[in-house]
Design a protein around this motif. Structure first.
Motif, PDB file in Angstrom:
ATOM      1  N   SER A  61       0.755  -1.154  -0.028  1.00 51.32           N
ATOM      2  CA  SER A  61      -0.043  -0.033   0.070  1.00 51.32           C
ATOM      3  C   SER A  61       0.581   1.309  -0.163  1.00 51.32           C
ATOM      4  N   GLU A  62       2.219   1.051   0.148  1.00 50.56           N
ATOM      5  CA  GLU A  62       3.221   2.204   0.435  1.00 50.56           C
ATOM      6  C   GLU A  62       3.721   2.661  -0.937  1.00 50.56           C
ATOM      7  N   ILE A  63       3.625   1.737  -2.091  1.00 49.51           N
ATOM      8  CA  ILE A  63       4.293   1.888  -2.929  1.00 49.51           C
ATOM      9  C   ILE A  63       3.187   2.143  -4.407  1.00 49.51           C
ATOM     10  N   SER A  64       3.893   2.460  -5.601  1.00 49.48           N
ATOM     11  CA  SER A  64       2.957   2.802  -6.517  1.00 49.48           C
ATOM     12  C   SER A  64       2.610   1.554  -7.380  1.00 49.48           C
ATOM     13  N   GLY A  65       1.646   1.737  -8.263  1.00 44.17           N
ATOM     14  CA  GLY A  65       0.842   0.490  -8.853  1.00 44.17           C
ATOM     15  C   GLY A  65       2.164  -0.296  -9.714  1.00 44.17           C
ATOM     16  N   GLY A  66       3.054   0.627 -10.359  1.00 36.80           N
ATOM     17  CA  GLY A  66       4.163   0.125 -11.331  1.00 36.80           C
ATOM     18  C   GLY A  66       5.028  -0.731 -10.226  1.00 36.80           C
ATOM     19  N   MET A  67       5.388  -0.263  -9.091  1.00 41.42           N
ATOM     20  CA  MET A  67       6.435  -0.694  -8.291  1.00 41.42           C
ATOM     21  C   MET A  67       5.639  -2.219  -7.690  1.00 41.42           C
ATOM     22  N   ARG A  68       4.516  -2.235  -7.634  1.00 36.76           N
ATOM     23  CA  ARG A  68       3.747  -3.258  -7.221  1.00 36.76           C
ATOM     24  C   ARG A  68       3.824  -4.510  -8.177  1.00 36.76           C
ATOM     25  N   LYS A  69       3.899  -3.944  -9.319  1.00 38.43           N
ATOM     26  CA  LYS A  69       3.989  -5.030 -10.584  1.00 38.43           C
ATOM     27  C   LYS A  69       5.499  -5.651 -10.282  1.00 38.43           C
ATOM     28  N   ARG A  70       6.392  -4.590 -10.301  1.00 36.36           N
ATOM     29  CA  ARG A  70       7.928  -5.110 -10.190  1.00 36.36           C
ATOM     30  C   ARG A  70       8.080  -6.015  -9.066  1.00 36.36           C
ATOM     31  N   ALA A  71       7.229  -5.702  -7.758  1.00 31.45           N
ATOM     32  CA  ALA A  71       7.662  -6.378  -6.485  1.00 31.45           C
ATOM     33  C   ALA A  71       6.945  -7.813  -6.971  1.00 31.45           C
ATOM     34  N   GLY A  72       5.858  -7.792  -7.732  1.00 33.99           N
ATOM     35  CA  GLY A  72       5.228  -8.921  -8.032  1.00 33.99           C
ATOM     36  C   GLY A  72       6.190  -9.786  -8.917  1.00 33.99           C
ATOM     37  N   LEU A  73       6.735  -9.247  -9.686  1.00 36.67           N
ATOM     38  CA  LEU A  73       7.714  -9.776 -10.697  1.00 36.67           C
ATOM     39  C   LEU A  73       8.875 -10.686  -9.880  1.00 36.67           C
ATOM     40  N   ALA A  74       9.501  -9.701  -8.801  1.00 39.39           N
ATOM     41  CA  ALA A  74      10.411 -10.313  -8.151  1.00 39.39           C
ATOM     42  C   ALA A  74      10.023 -11.363  -7.543  1.00 39.39           C
ATOM     43  N   ARG A  75       8.794 -11.751  -7.001  1.00 38.25           N
ATOM     44  CA  ARG A  75       8.197 -12.720  -6.284  1.00 38.25           C
ATOM     45  C   ARG A  75       8.046 -13.931  -7.277  1.00 38.25           C
ATOM     46  N   ALA A  76       7.724 -13.624  -8.498  1.00 35.89           N
ATOM     47  CA  ALA A  76       7.315 -14.566  -9.578  1.00 35.89           C
ATOM     48  C   ALA A  76       8.571 -15.397  -9.976  1.00 35.89           C
ATOM     49  N   THR A  77       9.671 -14.580  -9.762  1.00 38.67           N
ATOM     50  CA  THR A  77      11.292 -15.026 -10.232  1.00 38.67           C
ATOM     51  C   THR A  77      11.827 -15.834  -9.085  1.00 38.67           C
ATOM     52  N   ALA A  78      11.471 -15.607  -7.918  1.00 43.20           N
ATOM     53  CA  ALA A  78      12.245 -16.185  -6.849  1.00 43.20           C
ATOM     54  C   ALA A  78      12.975 -17.475  -6.915  1.00 43.20           C
ATOM     55  N   MET A  79      11.961 -18.360  -7.457  1.00 39.31           N
ATOM     56  CA  MET A  79      12.638 -19.764  -7.691  1.00 39.31           C
ATOM     57  C   MET A  79      13.235 -19.819  -8.770  1.00 39.31           C
ATOM     58  N   ASP A  80      13.633 -18.838  -9.546  1.00 38.11           N
ATOM     59  CA  ASP A  80      14.287 -18.970 -10.917  1.00 38.11           C
ATOM     60  C   ASP A  80      13.479 -19.891 -11.974  1.00 38.11           C
ATOM     61  N   PRO A  81      12.277 -19.601 -12.123  1.00 35.55           N
ATOM     62  CA  PRO A  81      11.504 -20.400 -12.960  1.00 35.55           C
ATOM     63  C   PRO A  81      11.998 -20.519 -14.579  1.00 35.55           C
ATOM     64  N   GLU A  82      11.737 -21.658 -14.932  1.00 34.63           N
ATOM     65  CA  GLU A  82      11.935 -21.883 -16.366  1.00 34.63           C
ATOM     66  C   GLU A  82      11.064 -21.230 -17.437  1.00 34.63           C
ATOM     67  N   VAL A  83       9.704 -21.043 -17.108  1.00 35.16           N
ATOM     68  CA  VAL A  83       8.852 -20.619 -17.919  1.00 35.16           C
ATOM     69  C   VAL A  83       8.028 -19.421 -16.949  1.00 35.16           C
ATOM     70  N   LEU A  84       8.040 -18.214 -17.452  1.00 32.56           N
ATOM     71  CA  LEU A  84       7.477 -17.137 -16.689  1.00 32.56           C
ATOM     72  C   LEU A  84       6.058 -16.601 -17.531  1.00 32.56           C
ATOM     73  N   PHE A  85       4.960 -16.490 -16.627  1.00 29.38           N
ATOM     74  CA  PHE A  85       3.857 -16.075 -17.279  1.00 29.38           C
ATOM     75  C   PHE A  85       3.263 -14.690 -16.812  1.00 29.38           C
ATOM     76  N   PHE A  86       2.741 -13.776 -17.818  1.00 31.57           N
ATOM     77  CA  PHE A  86       2.425 -12.460 -17.374  1.00 31.57           C
ATOM     78  C   PHE A  86       0.774 -12.375 -17.848  1.00 31.57           C
ATOM     79  N   ASP A  87       0.033 -11.635 -17.199  1.00 30.69           N
ATOM     80  CA  ASP A  87      -1.309 -11.639 -17.436  1.00 30.69           C
ATOM     81  C   ASP A  87      -1.448 -10.165 -17.393  1.00 30.69           C
ATOM     82  N   GLU A  88      -1.599  -9.556 -18.740  1.00 28.13           N
ATOM     83  CA  GLU A  88      -1.656  -8.165 -18.817  1.00 28.13           C
ATOM     84  C   GLU A  88      -0.723  -7.379 -17.940  1.00 28.13           C
ATOM     85  N   PRO A  89       0.553  -7.456 -18.365  1.00 26.81           N
ATOM     86  CA  PRO A  89       1.717  -6.591 -17.379  1.00 26.81           C
ATOM     87  C   PRO A  89       1.522  -5.215 -17.478  1.00 26.81           C
ATOM     88  N   SER A  90       0.982  -4.585 -18.637  1.00 24.94           N
ATOM     89  CA  SER A  90       0.933  -3.181 -18.732  1.00 24.94           C
ATOM     90  C   SER A  90      -0.353  -2.420 -18.394  1.00 24.94           C
TER      91      SER A  90
END
Length: 269
Positions: free
Chosen positions: A142-171
């Motif tokens: 709640s303390e950061i912008s929408g774009g920063m939340r997307k980037r934080a979500g990306l950091a979590r999505a890549t935490a386990m070094d996935p082989e395949v990464l899926f994005f749902d309407e990232p922009s």
């Protein structure tokens, strides 16, 4: 893992909600290390296809293979093993509001990695730094912008070094500059780590900037009617619907962000 086999294969897929068929006869494969975009108009089934690809919905017919294994028919143990090799960034980032950014990114590592807390802290710091959020570890969503939340979500999505990464309407919901920076991050992930990336998008600028290939879901035909690089499909559209989709900004006077000629796919500066 067979490096010669496509990581994701869709064979004769029919998607349906009860008797309502959304899409049928979908057949394509996602090549290893490419950025593959699922595109189409509103209501064409883009997000439904994503749900099938990540195992949230079973096919009405056909199959989805992950490294040759039928995802829909896999037992619980095999499904969990497949899911650990995937990462997903949802539209809103899907962060836990009561956890800091560091705690959000640490969640999958704590549950699946078996690493000690010190190693997890190091990975969390690295992942947040990679998406430009160094120093924001203790902030809440709640303390950061929408774009920063997307980037934080990306950091979590890549935490386990996935082989395949899926994005749902990232922009979705982002201003043009922030959306462009997220596109650059997607390309950076592919070029730095060889990650295979699948993106659901209707944003023309993003599609032309990041996609190696794209599949077009035609809501009228209820099937895919195009598969190839966006530039090739723009030059030689196989149907009128594909042409309208890829040139719709000029027809409706869209914003500069929507113009496909503004920012074509290419290497990061």
């Amino acid at each position: 893992m067979d490096m010669d086999r496509p990581p994701v294969e869709v064979k004769g897929l029919t998607m349906a909600y009860g008797p309502l068929v959304v899409m049928q006869d979908l057949t394509f494969q996602v090549e290893r290390g490419e950025v593959f975009v699922i595109m189409g108009g509103s209501g064409s089934g883009k997000s439904t296809l994503l749900k099938h690809l990540i195992g949230l919905k079973k096919p009405a017919a056909g199959a989805i293979l992950f490294d040759g294994e039928d995802f829909g028919e896999a037992n619980d143990k095999a499904r969990k093993a497949i899911l650990r090799r995937m990462g997903v960034l949802y539209q809103n980032g899907a962060l836990w509001s009561g956890l800091t950014l560091a705690e959000n990114v640490a969640l999958p590592l704590e549950e699946y990695s078996g690493l000690d807390s010190e190693a997890i802290d190091e990975i969390v710091s690295l992942k947040l730094a990679l998406v430009g959020l160094r120093g924001f570890e203790s902030f809440y969503p709640s303390e950061i912008s929408g774009g920063m939340r997307k980037r934080a979500g990306l950091a979590r999505a890549t935490a386990m070094d996935p082989e395949v990464l899926f994005f749902d309407e990232p922009s979705s919901g982002l201003d043009p500059i922030t959306a462009s920076r997220l596109d650059d991050l997607i390309l950076q992930l592919r070029s730095s780590f060889g990650t295979t990336i699948v993106v659901v998008s209707h944003d023309l600028a993003s599609i032309f900037a990041i996609a190696d290939r794209a599949v077009f879901l035609d809501i009228k035909e209820k099937t895919m009617t195009a598969l190839g690089s966006p530039a090739e499909l723009l030059e030689n559209p196989p149907t009128d619907e594909v042409h309208r989709f890829l040139t719709r900004s000029s027809a409706i006077g869209g914003s500069p962000r929507s113009q496909p000629s503004i920012r074509m796919k290419g290497p990061l500066p």
